[in-house]
Design a protein around this motif. Structure first.
Motif, PDB file in Angstrom:
ATOM      1  N   ILE A 271       0.841  -1.202   0.000  1.00 48.78           N
ATOM      2  CA  ILE A 271       0.000   0.000   0.000  1.00 48.78           C
ATOM      3  C   ILE A 271       0.878   1.254   0.000  1.00 48.78           C
ATOM      4  CG2 ILE A 271      -1.686   1.317   1.399  1.00 48.78           C
ATOM      5  CD1 ILE A 271      -2.680  -1.555   2.378  1.00 48.78           C
ATOM      6  N   GLY A 272       1.962   1.191   0.765  1.00 50.53           N
ATOM      7  CA  GLY A 272       2.893   2.329   0.861  1.00 50.53           C
ATOM      8  C   GLY A 272       3.622   2.587  -0.451  1.00 50.53           C
ATOM      9  N   MET A 273       3.995   1.515  -1.166  1.00 50.89           N
ATOM     10  CA  MET A 273       4.680   1.709  -2.454  1.00 50.89           C
ATOM     11  C   MET A 273       3.728   2.341  -3.454  1.00 50.89           C
ATOM     12  SD  MET A 273       7.219  -1.575  -3.034  1.00 50.89           S
ATOM     13  CE  MET A 273       6.007  -2.867  -2.925  1.00 50.89           C
ATOM     14  N   HIS A 274       2.478   1.868  -3.423  1.00 50.90           N
ATOM     15  CA  HIS A 274       1.482   2.431  -4.330  1.00 50.90           C
ATOM     16  C   HIS A 274       1.276   3.914  -4.023  1.00 50.90           C
ATOM     17  CE1 HIS A 274      -2.886   2.889  -5.658  1.00 50.90           C
ATOM     18  NE2 HIS A 274      -2.173   2.793  -6.755  1.00 50.90           N
ATOM     19  N   ALA A 275       1.173   4.243  -2.731  1.00 50.87           N
ATOM     20  CA  ALA A 275       0.995   5.649  -2.343  1.00 50.87           C
ATOM     21  C   ALA A 275       2.207   6.476  -2.775  1.00 50.87           C
ATOM     22  CB  ALA A 275       0.781   5.760  -0.831  1.00 50.87           C
ATOM     23  N   ALA A 276       3.407   5.926  -2.569  1.00 46.19           N
ATOM     24  CA  ALA A 276       4.622   6.656  -2.965  1.00 46.19           C
ATOM     25  C   ALA A 276       4.638   6.877  -4.477  1.00 46.19           C
ATOM     26  CB  ALA A 276       5.866   5.888  -2.518  1.00 46.19           C
ATOM     27  N   GLY A 277       4.149   5.883  -5.216  1.00 43.55           N
ATOM     28  CA  GLY A 277       4.057   6.021  -6.668  1.00 43.55           C
ATOM     29  C   GLY A 277       3.108   7.156  -7.047  1.00 43.55           C
ATOM     30  N   PRO A 304      -2.559  -5.790  -1.700  1.00 42.40           N
ATOM     31  CA  PRO A 304      -3.483  -4.646  -1.723  1.00 42.40           C
ATOM     32  C   PRO A 304      -2.791  -3.379  -2.219  1.00 42.40           C
ATOM     33  CG  PRO A 304      -2.725  -5.035   0.522  1.00 42.40           C
ATOM     34  CD  PRO A 304      -2.139  -6.143  -0.333  1.00 42.40           C
ATOM     35  N   LEU A 305      -3.581  -2.478  -2.817  1.00 42.27           N
ATOM     36  CA  LEU A 305      -3.047  -1.189  -3.290  1.00 42.27           C
ATOM     37  C   LEU A 305      -3.444  -0.058  -2.351  1.00 42.27           C
ATOM     38  CD1 LEU A 305      -3.979  -1.420  -7.105  1.00 42.27           C
ATOM     39  CD2 LEU A 305      -1.770  -1.915  -6.042  1.00 42.27           C
ATOM     40  N   THR A 306      -4.579  -0.243  -1.702  1.00 42.21           N
ATOM     41  CA  THR A 306      -5.079   0.811  -0.815  1.00 42.21           C
ATOM     42  C   THR A 306      -5.632   0.165   0.460  1.00 42.21           C
ATOM     43  OG1 THR A 306      -7.247   0.656  -1.859  1.00 42.21           O
ATOM     44  CG2 THR A 306      -5.779   2.358  -2.715  1.00 42.21           C
ATOM     45  N   ALA A 307      -5.874   0.996   1.452  1.00 39.41           N
ATOM     46  CA  ALA A 307      -6.481   0.522   2.700  1.00 39.41           C
ATOM     47  C   ALA A 307      -7.857   1.173   2.810  1.00 39.41           C
ATOM     48  CB  ALA A 307      -5.604   0.908   3.883  1.00 39.41           C
ATOM     49  N   PRO A 308      -8.885   0.526   2.241  1.00 39.18           N
ATOM     50  CA  PRO A 308     -10.206   1.162   2.228  1.00 39.18           C
ATOM     51  C   PRO A 308     -10.677   1.462   3.658  1.00 39.18           C
ATOM     52  CG  PRO A 308     -10.177  -0.841   0.890  1.00 39.18           C
ATOM     53  CD  PRO A 308      -8.889  -0.794   1.631  1.00 39.18           C
ATOM     54  N   GLY A 309     -11.242   2.637   3.812  1.00 39.47           N
ATOM     55  CA  GLY A 309     -11.778   2.988   5.124  1.00 39.47           C
ATOM     56  C   GLY A 309     -10.764   3.673   6.034  1.00 39.47           C
ATOM     57  N   ASP A 349       1.768  18.382   2.306  1.00 40.36           N
ATOM     58  CA  ASP A 349       0.667  17.626   2.907  1.00 40.36           C
ATOM     59  C   ASP A 349      -0.444  17.369   1.901  1.00 40.36           C
ATOM     60  OD1 ASP A 349       1.805  17.242   5.295  1.00 40.36           O
ATOM     61  OD2 ASP A 349       0.417  18.521   6.451  1.00 40.36           O
ATOM     62  N   SER A 350      -0.668  18.346   1.015  1.00 40.95           N
ATOM     63  CA  SER A 350      -1.776  18.163   0.068  1.00 40.95           C
ATOM     64  C   SER A 350      -1.447  17.060  -0.936  1.00 40.95           C
ATOM     65  CB  SER A 350      -2.136  19.475  -0.619  1.00 40.95           C
ATOM     66  OG  SER A 350      -1.047  19.905  -1.387  1.00 40.95           O
ATOM     67  N   ALA A 351      -0.154  16.940  -1.336  1.00 41.30           N
ATOM     68  CA  ALA A 351       0.225  15.855  -2.255  1.00 41.30           C
ATOM     69  C   ALA A 351       0.014  14.495  -1.576  1.00 41.30           C
ATOM     70  CB  ALA A 351       1.689  16.009  -2.669  1.00 41.30           C
ATOM     71  N   ILE A 352       0.335  14.434  -0.283  1.00 35.42           N
ATOM     72  CA  ILE A 352       0.157  13.173   0.453  1.00 35.42           C
ATOM     73  C   ILE A 352      -1.332  12.849   0.566  1.00 35.42           C
ATOM     74  CG2 ILE A 352       0.603  11.985   2.643  1.00 35.42           C
ATOM     75  CD1 ILE A 352       2.902  14.014   3.119  1.00 35.42           C
ATOM     76  N   LYS A 353      -2.104  13.872   0.941  1.00 37.47           N
ATOM     77  CA  LYS A 353      -3.548  13.679   1.122  1.00 37.47           C
ATOM     78  C   LYS A 353      -4.207  13.181  -0.162  1.00 37.47           C
ATOM     79  CE  LYS A 353      -5.238  16.449   4.772  1.00 37.47           C
ATOM     80  NZ  LYS A 353      -5.262  17.842   5.156  1.00 37.47           N
ATOM     81  N   GLU A 354      -3.807  13.819  -1.239  1.00 33.23           N
ATOM     82  CA  GLU A 354      -4.390  13.457  -2.537  1.00 33.23           C
ATOM     83  C   GLU A 354      -4.084  11.990  -2.866  1.00 33.23           C
ATOM     84  OE1 GLU A 354      -3.704  14.946  -7.009  1.00 33.23           O
ATOM     85  OE2 GLU A 354      -3.727  16.533  -5.488  1.00 33.23           O
ATOM     86  N   ALA A 355      -2.842  11.575  -2.620  1.00 35.11           N
ATOM     87  CA  ALA A 355      -2.461  10.197  -2.928  1.00 35.11           C
ATOM     88  C   ALA A 355      -3.203   9.218  -2.020  1.00 35.11           C
ATOM     89  CB  ALA A 355      -0.960  10.016  -2.769  1.00 35.11           C
ATOM     90  N   LEU A 356      -3.339   9.570  -0.754  1.00 31.10           N
ATOM     91  CA  LEU A 356      -3.972   8.646   0.193  1.00 31.10           C
ATOM     92  C   LEU A 356      -5.482   8.576   0.000  1.00 31.10           C
ATOM     93  CD1 LEU A 356      -1.968   9.386   3.462  1.00 31.10           C
ATOM     94  CD2 LEU A 356      -1.736   7.433   1.913  1.00 31.10           C
ATOM     95  N   ALA A 357      -6.036   9.590  -0.647  1.00 27.76           N
ATOM     96  CA  ALA A 357      -7.484   9.594  -0.854  1.00 27.76           C
ATOM     97  C   ALA A 357      -7.881   8.712  -2.039  1.00 27.76           C
ATOM     98  CB  ALA A 357      -7.956  11.030  -1.066  1.00 27.76           C
ATOM     99  N   GLN A 358      -6.898   8.218  -2.825  1.00 25.06           N
ATOM    100  CA  GLN A 358      -7.248   7.456  -4.041  1.00 25.06           C
ATOM    101  C   GLN A 358      -7.507   5.978  -3.766  1.00 25.06           C
ATOM    102  OE1 GLN A 358      -4.968   8.314  -7.592  1.00 25.06           O
ATOM    103  NE2 GLN A 358      -4.376  10.301  -6.760  1.00 25.06           N
TER     104      GLN A 358
END
Ligand code: ADP
Ligand code: ZN
Length: 358
Positions: A271-277, A304-309, A349-358
């Motif tokens: 999940i972290g690699m996907h977010a970093a990508g 997994p690619l994301t952590a839903p919820g 922070d906004s770049a991180i937020k945007e990535a984590l929201a996907q």
């Protein structure tokens, strides 16, 4: 059978990657200047599967064998469990030349390594890793630690093994979920250092998932080579070694927010690699296709690619407490392509937020 030599400033050792290797540990140990007593540290799952073969191999090579079997799981990375190892070592009369052998996954490796680093101010240490994660990652590099009730891996030492024996056939009994977790770290090596290796992994996905020993041996060997190169250049994690943290910043946050029970380490790293990508793409550092290729391989390996919820805000709050922070900023490992990464502290922070929201 393959060998990887790890050359460090004051110490070097060999990693043997050999199907059936557990039954050769005794003979390989006899090439080293060791005493005749050895202590195996293992856990209750691994003990009935492989401790008999290892003990026979040690006995045949003339070692007297003692053993400590701990409960499986992170709870055994504790000073209490380390004390059980010390008690056994003292009562069986282990001296400064007596090796402590880790037979198991990362938990057993960290515990046994910590005990080896501190018993009598340091005794020989041998790693026989039995999870893919430990074979490609934790058994190479010399980080050992136990947990404290206030945080993970806070009490430990850099302590290098004298010998590592990797037996890919031991992965036959590994639960599927643990195998896949190890594959996340394998994919990481492709992204941070070797585009061709990444392409090979995509081609070998089916063979890896069905655990073909020859394919596993080749892949594990390459990961050990890459890690050995990085560690040799930066034994104590000052710069280059940070590359190994690719995917780990968000990964650790996902593990922690899930209370270390919902996602295991490898899933967190996926999940972290996907977010970093996604962060890399968002910042214009890599192409959209690079992230897509990464997504495809992670999915192909059942990761997994994301952590839903999970709320981005909860993850970000955790990030702010990450111990790898220096002067209030996180060292982000971001991709500039498959096989290339860079370290930067300039992530908003906004770049991180945007990535984590996907
Ligand atoms: P890791 O190597 O993933 O850090 P652990 O040491 O916690 O983690 O190992 C993961 C789990 O797999 C543990 O329950 C452990 O007992 C079990 N295990 C380790 N190696 C094997 C194996 N070869 N076959 C079956 N189970 C194993
Ligand atoms: Zn990791």
């Amino acid at each position: 059978m393959a060998e990887v030599r790890v050359n460090l400033e004051a110490h070097s050792y060999t990693i043997h990657i050999m199907p059936g290797g557990i039954s050769h540990v005794g003979a390989l140990m006899r090439r080293l200047p060791l005493g005749d007593k050895a202590l195996i540290v293992t856990d209750e799952n691994v003990c009935p599967l492989y401790a008999g073969t290892l003990t026979d191999s040690l006995t045949a090579a003339g070692f007297t064998v003692a053993m400590v079997t701990v409960k499986p799981g992170e709870g055994s990375k504790s000073l209490t469990a380390a004390n059980a190892v010390f008690t056994e070592a003292i009562s069986k009369g282990l001296d400064r030349k007596s090796p402590i052998i880790a037979l198991g996954g990362g938990v057993v490796g960290d515990l046994a390594g910590f005990a080896a680093a501190t018993y009598l101010r340091g005794v020989p240490f041998i790693q026989v890793p039995t999870t893919l994660l430990a074979q490609v990652d934790s058994s190479v590099g010399g980080k050992t630690a136990v947990n404290h009730e206030l945080g993970k891996n806070l009490i430990g030492a850099f302590y290098q093994p004298n010998l590592v024996v990797i037996d890919p056939t031991a992965l036959e009994t590994l639960p599927d979920r643990e195998l896949k977790a190890g594959l996340a770290e394998v994919i990481k090596y492709g992204v941070i250092a070797d585009q061709n290796f990444f392409a090979d992994l995509a081609a070998a996905a089916a063979a890896l998932l069905t655990r073909e020993p020859a394919v596993l041996a080749t892949v594990i060997g390459r990961c050990c080579e890459l890690k050995a190169e990085i560690v040799a250049q930066d034994e104590r994690e000052s710069s280059l070694r940070m590359l190994l943290n690719f995917g780990h910043t968000v990964g650790h946050a996902v593990e922690a927010v899930g209370g270390y029970s919902e996602y295991n380490h490898g899933e967190g790293v996926a999940i972290g690699m996907h977010a970093a990508g996604l962060i890399s793409k968002g910042m214009g550092l890599c192409k959209h296709e690079d992230v897509e290729i990464l997504q495809q391989l992670l999915s192909r390996m059942g990761l997994p690619l994301t952590a839903p919820g999970y709320s981005p805000q909860a993850l970000i709050s955790y990030l702010q407490r990450d111990k790898k922070m220096e002067s209030g900023k996180i060292n982000w490992v971001l991709m500039t392509g498959i096989g290339q990464v860079k370290i930067t502290r300039e992530v908003t922070d906004s770049a991180i937020k945007e990535a984590l929201a996907q």
